[in-house]
Write an enzyme that holds these catalytic residues in place. Structure first.
Site, PDB file in Angstrom:
ATOM      1  N   GLY A 179       0.856  -1.194  -0.004  1.00  0.00           N
ATOM      2  CA  GLY A 179       0.127   0.016  -0.172  1.00  0.00           C
ATOM      3  C   GLY A 179       0.778   1.193   0.110  1.00  0.00           C
ATOM      4  O   GLY A 179       2.028   1.310   0.263  1.00  0.00           O
ATOM      5  N   GLY A 220       0.576   5.686   0.832  1.00  0.00           N
ATOM      6  CA  GLY A 220      -0.217   6.826   1.511  1.00  0.00           C
ATOM      7  C   GLY A 220       0.572   8.018   1.098  1.00  0.00           C
ATOM      8  O   GLY A 220       1.416   8.115   0.001  1.00  0.00           O
ATOM      9  N   VAL A 275       4.232   0.811   1.937  1.00  0.00           N
ATOM     10  CA  VAL A 275       4.438  -0.315   2.889  1.00  0.00           C
ATOM     11  C   VAL A 275       4.866  -1.579   1.878  1.00  0.00           C
ATOM     12  O   VAL A 275       4.152  -1.875   1.016  1.00  0.00           O
ATOM     13  CB  VAL A 275       3.385  -0.828   3.727  1.00  0.00           C
ATOM     14  CG1 VAL A 275       3.605  -2.077   4.331  1.00  0.00           C
ATOM     15  CG2 VAL A 275       2.995   0.202   4.685  1.00  0.00           C
ATOM     16  N   LYS A 282       7.737   0.028   6.576  1.00  0.00           N
ATOM     17  CA  LYS A 282       7.178   1.282   6.289  1.00  0.00           C
ATOM     18  C   LYS A 282       8.108   2.092   5.724  1.00  0.00           C
ATOM     19  O   LYS A 282       8.899   2.900   6.542  1.00  0.00           O
ATOM     20  CB  LYS A 282       6.350   1.851   7.275  1.00  0.00           C
ATOM     21  CG  LYS A 282       5.721   2.999   7.125  1.00  0.00           C
ATOM     22  CD  LYS A 282       4.994   3.537   8.494  1.00  0.00           C
ATOM     23  CE  LYS A 282       3.772   4.918   8.236  1.00  0.00           C
ATOM     24  NZ  LYS A 282       3.213   5.314   9.239  1.00  0.00           N
ATOM     25  N   ASP A 291      -5.114   8.972  15.311  1.00  0.00           N
ATOM     26  CA  ASP A 291      -5.511   8.693  13.913  1.00  0.00           C
ATOM     27  C   ASP A 291      -6.053   7.199  13.735  1.00  0.00           C
ATOM     28  O   ASP A 291      -5.872   6.507  12.837  1.00  0.00           O
ATOM     29  CB  ASP A 291      -4.290   8.889  13.008  1.00  0.00           C
ATOM     30  CG  ASP A 291      -4.666   9.000  11.699  1.00  0.00           C
ATOM     31  OD1 ASP A 291      -5.907   9.404  11.133  1.00  0.00           O
ATOM     32  OD2 ASP A 291      -3.876   8.618  10.724  1.00  0.00           O
TER      33      ASP A 291
END
Length: 317
Positions: free
Chosen positions: A59, A61, A66, A84, A178
């Site tokens: 993924g 962002g 990641v 990450k 978050d």
């Protein structure tokens, strides 16, 4: 990234570094000195731990992506982890990026609970910093809810796991700030894990004052707007624990296949939230309200106190 940076002796791999990971309020203070942190980073010593990547990106962002990695020279080199990898941020100095990544690693490393993703190492690959964590093979909660096959028992089980994880964090003076379905991962055994501590804060230092909670300033909003509580918009400072509890309730709505109730919890700009507050006030003034025991509850007002929540047990977990 500009400036002098530590580099790994084997740039094709992620190499772990030793980090002084003492947890304190100064770690997540907005006024923490990023230059001092950079000096610490330049003096890091490398560990004899390497991780190799297969190239698979799980993924991406705004600030990081990641990737699946495997630990080299371990007893089981087929057990996957995830790294990450943080992107270079435009108009943000390198030392500030280093400070933020180091903070996220230290806070996440101290959060050790079955419902929190285990953080393993802080690594360097060439000039890029990465955080290596345990691998959760079943994706995030948003993906699971989208499939739509959860039973009521399963929904309640996952929600209880979320509350257990948040309760643990708060009992250890950490607020996540978050929480949302995308930051709740799932293992193949159905264990829910809280991840992504980029906005997390240490709100209390027992060694200084065990009864003092450090409030957060809303001058720089953190988290995701639709999951932020109303006091973030109405007050200058807020208790970060309340942000987590509010987000838990909204994640609960998502778990039970309910859409987001509003885009932002501000009566002045969101009609849905205005209707919610109006209906809430009508309920409080109705005869139905008398059927509920409201211990020490005050009327709703912008920026209300923790005891103003419908149940004190909810906000304190």
């Amino acid at each position: 990234m500009p400036g002098s940076k530590p580099t790994s002796s084997q740039s094709s791999d992620y190499q772990a570094v030793k980090v002084d990971d003492k947890l304190s309020m100064s770690i997540t203070s907005e006024a923490s000195n990023s230059v001092d942190v950079l000096k610490l980073m330049r003096n890091y010593k490398f560990k004899d731990s390497f991780y190799s990547s297969t190239g698979e990106v799980l993924g991406r962002g705004s600030y990081a992506q990641v990737r699946v990695v495997y630990k080299r020279n371990s007893k089981n080199e087929t057990s996957p982890y995830v790294a990450k990898e943080f992107f270079e941020r435009k108009n943000v100095p390198y030392e500030v990026c280093v400070r933020d990544i180091r903070k996220e690693f230290i806070v996440a490393r101290h959060a050790r609970h079955p419902n929190v993703v285990k953080t393993v190492d802080l690594c360097i690959k060439e000039t890029q910093l990465s955080i290596v964590m345990e691998y959760c093979s079943q994706g995030d909660l948003l993906d699971l809810v989208a499939i739509g096959h959860l039973s009521t028992t399963g929904q309640l089980c996952l929600f209880k796991q979320l509350l257990r994880g948040v309760s643990y964090l708060h009992s250890h003076d950490i607020a996540h700030r978050d929480l949302k379905p995308e930051n709740l991962l799932l293992t193949e055994r159905g264990v829910l894990k809280i991840t992504d501590f980029g906005f997390a804060v240490v709100f209390r230092d027992p060694e200084i004052d065990p009864n003092r909670v450090r409030y957060c300033s809303n001058s720089k909003l953190c988290g995701t707007k639709c999951y932020l509580p109303h006091e973030v918009w109405y007050t200058k400072y807020y208790d970060p624990r309340r942000l987590d509890v509010w987000a838990c309730a909204l994640v609960g709505r998502c778990l039970f296949n309910l859409k987001l109730a509003w885009e932002v919890s501000n009566m002045n700009i969101d009609a849905d939230f205005y209707r919610f507050i109006s209906t809430w006030m009508k309920f409080r003034s109705s005869r139905c309200s008398s059927l509920i025991d409201w211990p020490d509850i005050y009327e709703w007002a912008p920026g209300f106190r923790p005891e103003d929540y419908p149940s004190p047990e909810i906000w304190s977990l």
